[in-house]
Each structure stands twice: as C-alpha cells, then as structure tokens.
Design a protein around this motif. Structure first.
Motif, PDB file in Angstrom:
ATOM      1  N   ASP A 129       0.820  -1.214   0.000  1.00 59.71           N
ATOM      2  CA  ASP A 129       0.000   0.000   0.000  1.00 59.71           C
ATOM      3  C   ASP A 129       0.856   1.267   0.000  1.00 59.71           C
ATOM      4  OD1 ASP A 129      -2.181  -1.657   0.007  1.00 59.71           O
ATOM      5  OD2 ASP A 129      -2.549  -1.486   2.177  1.00 59.71           O
ATOM      6  N   ALA A 130       2.030   1.202   0.632  1.00 59.06           N
ATOM      7  CA  ALA A 130       2.909   2.370   0.710  1.00 59.06           C
ATOM      8  C   ALA A 130       3.839   2.465  -0.495  1.00 59.06           C
ATOM      9  CB  ALA A 130       3.733   2.320   1.997  1.00 59.06           C
ATOM     10  N   GLY A 131       3.817   1.468  -1.365  1.00 63.73           N
ATOM     11  CA  GLY A 131       4.680   1.486  -2.545  1.00 63.73           C
ATOM     12  C   GLY A 131       6.139   1.212  -2.224  1.00 63.73           C
ATOM     13  N   LYS A 132       6.381   0.555  -1.107  1.00 61.47           N
ATOM     14  CA  LYS A 132       7.756   0.231  -0.702  1.00 61.47           C
ATOM     15  C   LYS A 132       8.202  -1.084  -1.348  1.00 61.47           C
ATOM     16  CE  LYS A 132       7.633   2.486   3.800  1.00 61.47           C
ATOM     17  NZ  LYS A 132       7.778   2.270   5.245  1.00 61.47           N
ATOM     18  N   PRO A 133       9.502  -1.341  -1.335  1.00 62.66           N
ATOM     19  CA  PRO A 133       9.987  -2.640  -1.846  1.00 62.66           C
ATOM     20  C   PRO A 133       9.386  -3.798  -1.042  1.00 62.66           C
ATOM     21  CG  PRO A 133      11.808  -1.114  -1.550  1.00 62.66           C
ATOM     22  CD  PRO A 133      10.593  -0.460  -0.951  1.00 62.66           C
ATOM     23  N   PRO A 134       9.108  -4.915  -1.706  1.00 63.43           N
ATOM     24  CA  PRO A 134       8.392  -6.025  -1.062  1.00 63.43           C
ATOM     25  C   PRO A 134       9.277  -6.935  -0.202  1.00 63.43           C
ATOM     26  CG  PRO A 134       8.791  -6.557  -3.328  1.00 63.43           C
ATOM     27  CD  PRO A 134       9.315  -5.168  -3.122  1.00 63.43           C
ATOM     28  N   ALA A 135       9.939  -6.390   0.799  1.00 64.48           N
ATOM     29  CA  ALA A 135      10.828  -7.204   1.644  1.00 64.48           C
ATOM     30  C   ALA A 135      10.034  -8.259   2.412  1.00 64.48           C
ATOM     31  CB  ALA A 135      11.596  -6.312   2.608  1.00 64.48           C
ATOM     32  N   SER A 136       8.914  -7.885   2.983  1.00 59.47           N
ATOM     33  CA  SER A 136       8.106  -8.847   3.750  1.00 59.47           C
ATOM     34  C   SER A 136       7.478  -9.892   2.835  1.00 59.47           C
ATOM     35  CB  SER A 136       7.027  -8.124   4.543  1.00 59.47           C
ATOM     36  OG  SER A 136       7.618  -7.337   5.547  1.00 59.47           O
ATOM     37  N   ALA A 137       7.120  -9.502   1.629  1.00 58.54           N
ATOM     38  CA  ALA A 137       6.570 -10.475   0.674  1.00 58.54           C
ATOM     39  C   ALA A 137       7.628 -11.523   0.340  1.00 58.54           C
ATOM     40  CB  ALA A 137       6.086  -9.765  -0.584  1.00 58.54           C
ATOM     41  N   ARG A 138       8.877 -11.083   0.221  1.00 54.29           N
ATOM     42  CA  ARG A 138       9.964 -12.041  -0.038  1.00 54.29           C
ATOM     43  C   ARG A 138      10.151 -12.979   1.154  1.00 54.29           C
ATOM     44  NH1 ARG A 138      13.005  -7.246  -1.841  1.00 54.29           N
ATOM     45  NH2 ARG A 138      12.619  -7.061  -4.063  1.00 54.29           N
ATOM     46  N   LYS A 139      10.091 -12.405   2.358  1.00 54.51           N
ATOM     47  CA  LYS A 139      10.222 -13.242   3.559  1.00 54.51           C
ATOM     48  C   LYS A 139       9.067 -14.223   3.660  1.00 54.51           C
ATOM     49  CE  LYS A 139      12.766  -9.806   6.239  1.00 54.51           C
ATOM     50  NZ  LYS A 139      12.686  -8.845   7.351  1.00 54.51           N
ATOM     51  N   LEU A 140       7.871 -13.777   3.289  1.00 54.84           N
ATOM     52  CA  LEU A 140       6.697 -14.651   3.287  1.00 54.84           C
ATOM     53  C   LEU A 140       6.900 -15.797   2.289  1.00 54.84           C
ATOM     54  CD1 LEU A 140       3.822 -15.255   4.228  1.00 54.84           C
ATOM     55  CD2 LEU A 140       3.005 -13.635   2.497  1.00 54.84           C
ATOM     56  N   PHE A 141       7.433 -15.479   1.123  1.00 57.60           N
ATOM     57  CA  PHE A 141       7.707 -16.521   0.129  1.00 57.60           C
ATOM     58  C   PHE A 141       8.716 -17.529   0.674  1.00 57.60           C
ATOM     59  CE2 PHE A 141      10.205 -18.279  -3.358  1.00 57.60           C
ATOM     60  CZ  PHE A 141       9.207 -18.835  -4.129  1.00 57.60           C
ATOM     61  N   ARG A 142       9.782 -17.030   1.310  1.00 54.92           N
ATOM     62  CA  ARG A 142      10.801 -17.938   1.876  1.00 54.92           C
ATOM     63  C   ARG A 142      10.191 -18.833   2.950  1.00 54.92           C
ATOM     64  NH1 ARG A 142      14.257 -13.514   3.093  1.00 54.92           N
ATOM     65  NH2 ARG A 142      14.535 -12.611   1.066  1.00 54.92           N
ATOM     66  N   LEU A 143       9.314 -18.267   3.771  1.00 59.60           N
ATOM     67  CA  LEU A 143       8.647 -19.063   4.809  1.00 59.60           C
ATOM     68  C   LEU A 143       7.819 -20.174   4.162  1.00 59.60           C
ATOM     69  CD1 LEU A 143       7.824 -19.456   7.819  1.00 59.60           C
ATOM     70  CD2 LEU A 143       5.907 -17.913   7.339  1.00 59.60           C
ATOM     71  N   LEU A 144       7.048 -19.832   3.132  1.00 65.14           N
ATOM     72  CA  LEU A 144       6.239 -20.836   2.447  1.00 65.14           C
ATOM     73  C   LEU A 144       7.114 -21.895   1.785  1.00 65.14           C
ATOM     74  CD1 LEU A 144       3.567 -18.510   0.796  1.00 65.14           C
ATOM     75  CD2 LEU A 144       3.196 -20.124   2.684  1.00 65.14           C
ATOM     76  N   ARG A 145       8.214 -21.446   1.178  1.00 62.06           N
ATOM     77  CA  ARG A 145       9.143 -22.375   0.531  1.00 62.06           C
ATOM     78  C   ARG A 145       9.733 -23.348   1.546  1.00 62.06           C
ATOM     79  NH1 ARG A 145      14.200 -19.621  -1.571  1.00 62.06           N
ATOM     80  NH2 ARG A 145      14.654 -19.870   0.618  1.00 62.06           N
ATOM     81  N   ASP A 146      10.126 -22.829   2.708  1.00 64.19           N
ATOM     82  CA  ASP A 146      10.742 -23.674   3.730  1.00 64.19           C
ATOM     83  C   ASP A 146       9.768 -24.710   4.285  1.00 64.19           C
ATOM     84  OD1 ASP A 146      13.079 -22.290   3.353  1.00 64.19           O
ATOM     85  OD2 ASP A 146      12.836 -21.032   5.129  1.00 64.19           O
ATOM     86  N   VAL A 147       8.524 -24.285   4.558  1.00 62.21           N
ATOM     87  CA  VAL A 147       7.582 -25.250   5.141  1.00 62.21           C
ATOM     88  C   VAL A 147       7.080 -26.245   4.102  1.00 62.21           C
ATOM     89  CG1 VAL A 147       6.833 -23.735   6.999  1.00 62.21           C
ATOM     90  CG2 VAL A 147       5.537 -23.766   4.862  1.00 62.21           C
ATOM     91  N   SER A 148       7.127 -25.862   2.810  1.00 63.09           N
ATOM     92  CA  SER A 148       6.671 -26.798   1.773  1.00 63.09           C
ATOM     93  C   SER A 148       7.772 -27.787   1.393  1.00 63.09           C
ATOM     94  CB  SER A 148       6.197 -26.041   0.528  1.00 63.09           C
ATOM     95  OG  SER A 148       7.288 -25.434  -0.118  1.00 63.09           O
ATOM     96  N   GLY A 149       9.020 -27.511   1.786  1.00 65.99           N
ATOM     97  CA  GLY A 149      10.106 -28.443   1.522  1.00 65.99           C
ATOM     98  C   GLY A 149      10.787 -28.254   0.183  1.00 65.99           C
ATOM     99  N   LEU A 150      10.600 -27.125  -0.451  1.00 62.55           N
ATOM    100  CA  LEU A 150      11.258 -26.887  -1.755  1.00 62.55           C
ATOM    101  C   LEU A 150      12.646 -26.378  -1.579  1.00 62.55           C
ATOM    102  CD1 LEU A 150       8.421 -25.369  -3.935  1.00 62.55           C
ATOM    103  CD2 LEU A 150       9.363 -27.635  -4.011  1.00 62.55           C
TER     104      LEU A 150
END
Length: 173
Positions: free
Chosen positions: A152-173
């Motif tokens: 919403d603030a137009g900032k770089p998606p640092a948290s979105a990247r962290k969210l992706f890494r979290l999903l990747r780690d729990v899915s086992g990829l």
C-alpha cells in the motif's frame, strides 16, 4: 502392385550406408551434445552415464584456452561421443529438464499462494495453516500484515519475499 524392379530398388536403398550429409549431421549432433555436457557443472555431469574416456575429454576441455585447439578438441569430443550411450545421456538431459520444469511450476504455485495470502489475509491464512501445521502462525500473520503495508505504501516487497521464503521452507522446496 509393385514390380520386381521396384522391390529391388527398395532393398538396395535399405542396404546403402548413410550419406555423407547424414553422417555430418550425426557428428554435429554429437558435438552439440558434447558441448552441452562440457558446459554442465561437475555435480550435474556426474548424473549422466558417461565413460571414463568422455570424462577425461571433458576435463581436458577445461584446460584448453586457444580457440583452434578448442575447436579441434570439440571434434575429438564428438568422436568420443560415438561410443557413448547417447539414448541414456539424452534421457538424463530430459529428466533434468522435467525436474526443472516441475520445480518452476511449484515455485509459481508458491508465488500465487503468497499473493493470495497478501490479498485475502486471514481467511486464506487459515487454509495454509491447516495445510502446513508446522508453520509459525504468528510469523505468518505478521509477514502478511507487513507485506500489505509495504504494498500500500509502494515500498519494496521485503516482507513479501520473507513470506515466500517461509512458504518455501515449510513446503520443503
């Protein structure tokens, strides 16, 4: 109905050796396959069914720097490839390509899941928590909130990247 001369001509065609052009095409194919093998990383190359002669030729190619010497050595690699299991090598390349395609599809699905989590929030987060019971629920919700704020603030998606890494780690990829 075919005449005896037609059958004789057909039999003669079957007995003929491959043409010079066909032999050249085969050799170029073997050189191209050899070039692909040379360009592979050693740990990936180890997955291919290669003879000791081929491995030595590939290793030697890494030491050659002069262009003309490299060209001649590629011809040698093509000759060595004649005695290799071409069908096995091509099957291994195909299997590696299919693994990469599958991994890419799985990554795209994770990206879609991340985007949906950011868009839908807690409703979809419940489904993800049910699918991955080991996921850190608090961290998941925090990353979703932060990713929304960043979007919403137009900032770089640092948290979105962290969210992706979290999903990747729990899915086992």
């Amino acid at each position: 109905m075919s005449t005896p001369s037609d059958r004789d001509a057909a039999l003669e065609q079957q007995d003929l050796p491959p043409s010079k052009s066909e032999l050249k095409r085969q050799m170029e194919h073997l050189q191209k396959l050899g070039r692909q093998i040379i360009e592979l990383a050693p740990e990936i190359r180890a997955r291919l069914p290669l003879s000791d002669d081929m491995l030595a030729a590939v290793e030697e190619m890494g030491r050659i720097r002069a262009n003309e010497a490299r060209r001649r050595h590629m011809q040698y690699v093509g000759r060595v490839m004649r005695s290799e299991d071409i069908a096995g090598i091509e099957a291994a390349f195909l299997a590696m390509e299919q693994e990469e395609d599958l991994r890419n599809r799985e990554f795209h699905l994770l990206e879609q899941t991340r985007d949906r989590l950011i868009a839908e929030g807690d409703d979809f987060a419940g489904e993800i928590m049910a699918q991955y019971p080991d996921i850190d629920r608090q961290l998941l919700r925090q990353l979703i909130r932060n990713a929304r704020r960043e979007r919403d603030a137009g900032k770089p998606p640092a948290s979105a990247r962290k969210l992706f890494r979290l999903l990747r780690d729990v899915s086992g990829l």
